[in-house]
Design a protein around this motif. Structure first.
Motif, PDB file in Angstrom:
ATOM      1  N   GLY A 271       0.802  -1.224   0.000  1.00  6.88           N
ATOM      2  CA  GLY A 271       0.000   0.000   0.000  1.00  6.88           C
ATOM      3  C   GLY A 271       0.833   1.271   0.000  1.00  6.88           C
TER       4      GLY A 271
ATOM      5  N   ILE B  43       1.726   2.252  -3.500  1.00  5.36           N
ATOM      6  CA  ILE B  43       0.604   2.882  -4.197  1.00  5.36           C
ATOM      7  C   ILE B  43       0.476   4.339  -3.751  1.00  5.36           C
ATOM      8  N   GLY B  44       0.560   4.583  -2.449  1.00  2.00           N
ATOM      9  CA  GLY B  44       0.496   5.950  -1.932  1.00  2.00           C
ATOM     10  C   GLY B  44       1.629   6.817  -2.461  1.00  2.00           C
TER      11      GLY B  44
ATOM     12  N   ILE C  11      -5.077   9.494   1.090  1.00  2.00           N
ATOM     13  CA  ILE C  11      -5.158   8.380   0.144  1.00  2.00           C
ATOM     14  C   ILE C  11      -6.394   7.553   0.474  1.00  2.00           C
ATOM     15  N   ASP C  12      -7.180   7.238  -0.529  1.00  2.00           N
ATOM     16  CA  ASP C  12      -8.312   6.324  -0.383  1.00  2.00           C
ATOM     17  C   ASP C  12      -7.978   5.059  -1.167  1.00  2.00           C
ATOM     18  N   PHE C  13      -7.791   3.954  -0.455  1.00  5.19           N
ATOM     19  CA  PHE C  13      -7.525   2.677  -1.096  1.00  5.19           C
ATOM     20  C   PHE C  13      -8.864   2.033  -1.429  1.00  5.19           C
ATOM     21  N   LEU C  14      -9.105   1.790  -2.695  1.00 10.63           N
ATOM     22  CA  LEU C  14     -10.409   1.303  -3.147  1.00 10.63           C
ATOM     23  C   LEU C  14     -10.443  -0.204  -3.352  1.00 10.63           C
TER      24      LEU C  14
ATOM     25  N   ALA D  11      -6.846   3.220  -6.227  1.00  8.20           N
ATOM     26  CA  ALA D  11      -6.690   4.208  -5.155  1.00  8.20           C
ATOM     27  C   ALA D  11      -6.827   5.609  -5.743  1.00  8.20           C
ATOM     28  N   THR D  12      -7.261   6.527  -4.904  1.00  8.24           N
ATOM     29  CA  THR D  12      -7.302   7.943  -5.275  1.00  8.24           C
ATOM     30  C   THR D  12      -6.618   8.729  -4.162  1.00  8.24           C
ATOM     31  N   GLY D  13      -6.227   9.944  -4.477  1.00  7.57           N
ATOM     32  CA  GLY D  13      -5.566  10.762  -3.473  1.00  7.57           C
ATOM     33  C   GLY D  13      -5.801  12.246  -3.704  1.00  7.57           C
TER      34      GLY D  13
END
Length: 126
Positions: free
Chosen positions: A42, A45-46, A75-78, A116-118
């Motif tokens: 993770g 990804i961030g 960060i939103d992990f989807l 993910a989005t941020g």
């Protein structure tokens, strides 16, 4: 420019441009990036999202040279990121006098299905 950063080099990040000329980042899958078996860590990804935000800012006009200072990043992990090639792209939402707001998305095989989005807020260098 971002791909020259030592951390980006460690992740194997490369820059690319989409059909509309917008910058983005590409990170090939590598065993060193694995968290739990079969999935990207993770933090990687961030980091890719953060680097995408910085890349969008470095390519923007009306931004003075100098290093912007991060205020915060969310960060939103989807969904889990599989051990496959990963892409990220960011856009400047607001370029204020002191603060810049940037949104980013990270995806793998389908751009319309992000993993993910941020959001990142940076203090401009003036």
């Amino acid at each position: 420019m971002i791909e020259r950063a030592p951390y980006a080099q460690m992740l194997g990040v490369r820059e690319w441009t989409d059909a509309e000329g917008n910058p983005g980042l590409f990170m090939p899958a590598a065993p060193a990036l694995e968290g739990r078996q079969g999935f990207l860590y993770g933090g990687v990804i961030g980091s890719l999202l953060e680097l995408a935000c910085l890349a969008a800012l470095s390519g923007a006009q009306d931004v003075p040279d100098g290093r912007p200072r991060p205020i915060n990043i969310t960060i939103d992990f989807l969904r889990g990121g599989l051990m496959i090639d990963t892409y990220a792209q960011a856009r400047i939402v607001r370029l204020g006098k002191r603060v810049v707001n940037v949104d980013a998305a990270c995806w793998q095989s389908d751009r319309d299905s992000p993993i993910a989005t941020g959001r990142m807020h940076l203090l401009r260098s003036v």
